[in-house]
Write a protein that holds these residues in place. Structure first.
Motif, PDB file in Angstrom:
ATOM      1  N   THR A  88     -17.990  -8.717   5.637  1.00  0.00           N
ATOM      2  CA  THR A  88     -17.298  -8.395   4.392  1.00  0.00           C
ATOM      3  C   THR A  88     -15.909  -9.022   4.373  1.00  0.00           C
ATOM      4  OG1 THR A  88     -16.262  -6.384   5.243  1.00  0.00           O
ATOM      5  CG2 THR A  88     -18.502  -6.175   4.356  1.00  0.00           C
TER       6      THR A  88
ATOM      7  N   ALA B  63     -10.629 -10.314   7.096  1.00  0.00           N
ATOM      8  CA  ALA B  63      -9.183 -10.154   7.259  1.00  0.00           C
ATOM      9  C   ALA B  63      -8.860  -9.573   8.633  1.00  0.00           C
ATOM     10  CB  ALA B  63      -8.633  -9.260   6.148  1.00  0.00           C
TER      11      ALA B  63
ATOM     12  N   MET C 157      -4.292   0.423   5.849  1.00  0.00           N
ATOM     13  CA  MET C 157      -5.321   1.434   6.119  1.00  0.00           C
ATOM     14  C   MET C 157      -4.900   2.241   7.333  1.00  0.00           C
ATOM     15  SD  MET C 157      -8.314  -1.002   7.819  1.00  0.00           S
ATOM     16  CE  MET C 157      -8.322  -2.155   6.463  1.00  0.00           C
TER      17      MET C 157
ATOM     18  N   ASP D  25      -5.755  -8.844   0.746  1.00  0.00           N
ATOM     19  CA  ASP D  25      -5.741  -8.071   1.992  1.00  0.00           C
ATOM     20  C   ASP D  25      -4.321  -7.732   2.398  1.00  0.00           C
ATOM     21  OD1 ASP D  25      -8.508  -7.753   2.919  1.00  0.00           O
ATOM     22  OD2 ASP D  25      -8.525  -9.934   2.922  1.00  0.00           O
TER      23      ASP D  25
ATOM     24  N   LEU E  26      -2.869  -4.226   6.858  1.00  0.00           N
ATOM     25  CA  LEU E  26      -3.912  -4.209   5.835  1.00  0.00           C
ATOM     26  C   LEU E  26      -3.901  -2.923   5.017  1.00  0.00           C
ATOM     27  CD1 LEU E  26      -6.890  -5.847   7.772  1.00  0.00           C
ATOM     28  CD2 LEU E  26      -5.183  -6.923   6.300  1.00  0.00           C
TER      29      LEU E  26
ATOM     30  N   HIS F 110       0.800  -1.222   0.000  1.00  0.00           N
ATOM     31  CA  HIS F 110       0.000   0.000   0.000  1.00  0.00           C
ATOM     32  C   HIS F 110       0.830   1.267   0.000  1.00  0.00           C
ATOM     33  CE1 HIS F 110       0.573   1.219   4.276  1.00  0.00           C
ATOM     34  NE2 HIS F 110       0.817  -0.063   4.434  1.00  0.00           N
TER      35      HIS F 110
ATOM     36  N   GLN G 273      -2.680  -4.321  -2.622  1.00  0.00           N
ATOM     37  CA  GLN G 273      -3.579  -4.552  -1.495  1.00  0.00           C
ATOM     38  C   GLN G 273      -4.968  -4.028  -1.831  1.00  0.00           C
ATOM     39  OE1 GLN G 273      -0.518  -3.103   1.560  1.00  0.00           O
ATOM     40  NE2 GLN G 273      -1.830  -4.425   2.773  1.00  0.00           N
ATOM     41  N   HIS G 274      -5.981  -4.633  -1.196  1.00  0.00           N
ATOM     42  CA  HIS G 274      -7.366  -4.221  -1.457  1.00  0.00           C
ATOM     43  C   HIS G 274      -7.561  -2.723  -1.241  1.00  0.00           C
ATOM     44  CE1 HIS G 274      -8.713  -8.179  -2.254  1.00  0.00           C
ATOM     45  NE2 HIS G 274      -8.827  -8.598  -1.014  1.00  0.00           N
ATOM     46  N   THR G 275      -6.840  -2.151  -0.284  1.00  0.00           N
ATOM     47  CA  THR G 275      -7.050  -0.742   0.058  1.00  0.00           C
ATOM     48  C   THR G 275      -6.612   0.207  -1.044  1.00  0.00           C
ATOM     49  OG1 THR G 275      -4.949  -0.879   1.245  1.00  0.00           O
ATOM     50  CG2 THR G 275      -6.963  -1.012   2.557  1.00  0.00           C
TER      51      THR G 275
ATOM     52  N   ARG H 221     -13.093  -7.528   3.972  1.00  0.00           N
ATOM     53  CA  ARG H 221     -12.195  -6.719   4.789  1.00  0.00           C
ATOM     54  C   ARG H 221     -12.350  -7.054   6.260  1.00  0.00           C
ATOM     55  NH1 ARG H 221     -10.618  -1.946   3.152  1.00  0.00           N
ATOM     56  NH2 ARG H 221     -10.428  -3.101   1.216  1.00  0.00           N
ATOM     57  N   GLN H 222     -13.585  -7.239   6.708  1.00  0.00           N
ATOM     58  CA  GLN H 222     -13.825  -7.578   8.109  1.00  0.00           C
ATOM     59  C   GLN H 222     -13.317  -8.982   8.433  1.00  0.00           C
ATOM     60  OE1 GLN H 222     -18.027  -6.895   8.478  1.00  0.00           O
ATOM     61  NE2 GLN H 222     -17.822  -4.670   8.218  1.00  0.00           N
TER      62      GLN H 222
ATOM     63  N   HIS I 115     -14.054  -0.544  10.977  1.00  0.00           N
ATOM     64  CA  HIS I 115     -14.356  -1.908  10.541  1.00  0.00           C
ATOM     65  C   HIS I 115     -14.519  -2.846  11.741  1.00  0.00           C
ATOM     66  CE1 HIS I 115     -14.147  -1.539   6.202  1.00  0.00           C
ATOM     67  NE2 HIS I 115     -13.004  -0.883   6.290  1.00  0.00           N
TER      68      HIS I 115
END
Length: 334
Positions: A264, A269, A289, A199, A287, A140, A173-175, A266-267, A297
């Motif tokens: 979700t 992870a 963020m 993630d 993660l 990230h 990463q997803h973020t 994300r949750q 989250h």
């Protein structure tokens, strides 16, 4: 009393010094003789001579004292970093002279690169010679602080590689899926390009034509290792392939992971890291963020599972089974 007799360097404020500084704040000052055994107070500027009484010392206000001390620490760190860079640059040519051995080519298998400029030039040279494939892992922080010029140079370099018939596979990463600079990259690149997200990913990795790989060699990424040993490069390419299979497609076809029992991806992870006992700060860093987003989250996860405390949340995560089942995986790579 000297700094040596004082028991620590004069630039470090000790507990006795802080106690006298607190007394000076309460009383408006202290006699000079009381501070004589504590040279750290004068050296750090916490106490200063009283213009009205040469035998007294007045305290520097805490609102000014703390930034001053912190600035000194930051300057010390910067000096150490500069020393690190100078030593690395000085020793890099010397490393090639030590224990040459019978095969000089063996020393090219692992090479230390120092400085962002040297790293970018070496990567660009490797890309200029490449014709087949580039595999990249981009955590990230990769795009944080990158200059527009460096981004434009990377885009031009990658497009030239694609024009030669190469293909690019990138893991993020997803973020970062909605980061403007990343979206712009895939709007402009033309050719065989795919991107997927996870993630968590490894630190930055480049594997080019499965003949050379680049990995960071320090935390701020001003040092990198250029790897040309076939076993190391093949190992890293295999790690990439296994992460790629687990990742969610982002480009050219975007796939969204489904929720599981109202939780979700994300949750999920976050839940996995929570039951390992990690703090909110560690979870946020891993993660990609900020800590406030991580806590939002966590609160939503707690509400979904009906938890009223952190301890109960861990129990409910285990009982819910959300970590026992995997949601449908992404499409297989081509």
């Amino acid at each position: 009393m000297t700094a040596q007799a004082h028991g620590h360097p004069a630039e470090e404020v000790c507990a006795a010094g802080l106690a006298l500084y607190a007394r000076a704040l309460r009383e408006g000052g202290v006699p000079e003789r009381d501070a004589a055994p504590l040279p750290c107070l004068l050296h750090s500027g916490l106490l200063r001579p009283d213009a009205d009484d040469p035998r007294a010392l007045r305290p520097l206000p805490p609102a000014l004292a703390l930034p001053r001390l912190l600035r000194g620490i930051a300057e010390d760190i910067a000096r150490q970093r500069r020393t690190e860079t100078r030593l690395t640059e000085a020793f890099e040519p010397l490393l090639a002279l030590a224990e040459p051995g019978p095969d000089p080519a063996a020393h090219a298998d692992v090479r230390l690169l120092s400085g962002i400029g040297a790293i970018n030039r070496t990567v660009t040279q490797a890309m200029t010679e490449a014709t087949t494939e580039m595999l990249t892992v981009q955590p990230h922080h990769t795009y944080i602080g990158i200059s527009p010029d460096l981004h434009a140079q990377a885009m031009e370099r990658d497009q030239a590689f694609l024009d030669r018939g190469g293909r690019i596979r990138s893991l993020y990463q997803h973020t970062t899926r909605h980061m403007p600079m990343l979206l712009a990259r895939y709007e402009h690149l033309k050719g065989d390009v795919e991107a997927r997200t996870l993630d968590e990913v490894t630190e930055r990795l480049l594997v080019i034509d499965r003949t050379v790989a680049f990995i960071p060699a320090n935390a701020d990424r001003t040092l990198a290792l250029e790897l040309r040993h076939p076993a190391l490069v093949n190992y890293l390419a295999t790690v990439f392939a296994r992460l790629w299979r687990l990742a969610t497609p982002m480009h050219p076809e975007t796939v969204r992971q489904p929720t599981l029992n109202g939780v979700t991806p994300r949750q999920r992870a976050i839940a996995a890291l929570l039951i390992e006992g990690h703090t909110d700060a560690v979870i946020a860093d891993r993660l990609g963020m900020n800590i406030r987003t991580a806590r939002v989250h966590i609160a939503k996860l707690a509400a979904t599972l009906g938890s009223e405390s952190r301890a109960q949340l861990g129990y409910l995560i285990g009982r819910s089974g959300i970590l026992d089942r995997e949601p449908p995986g992404p499409l297989e790579s081509r």
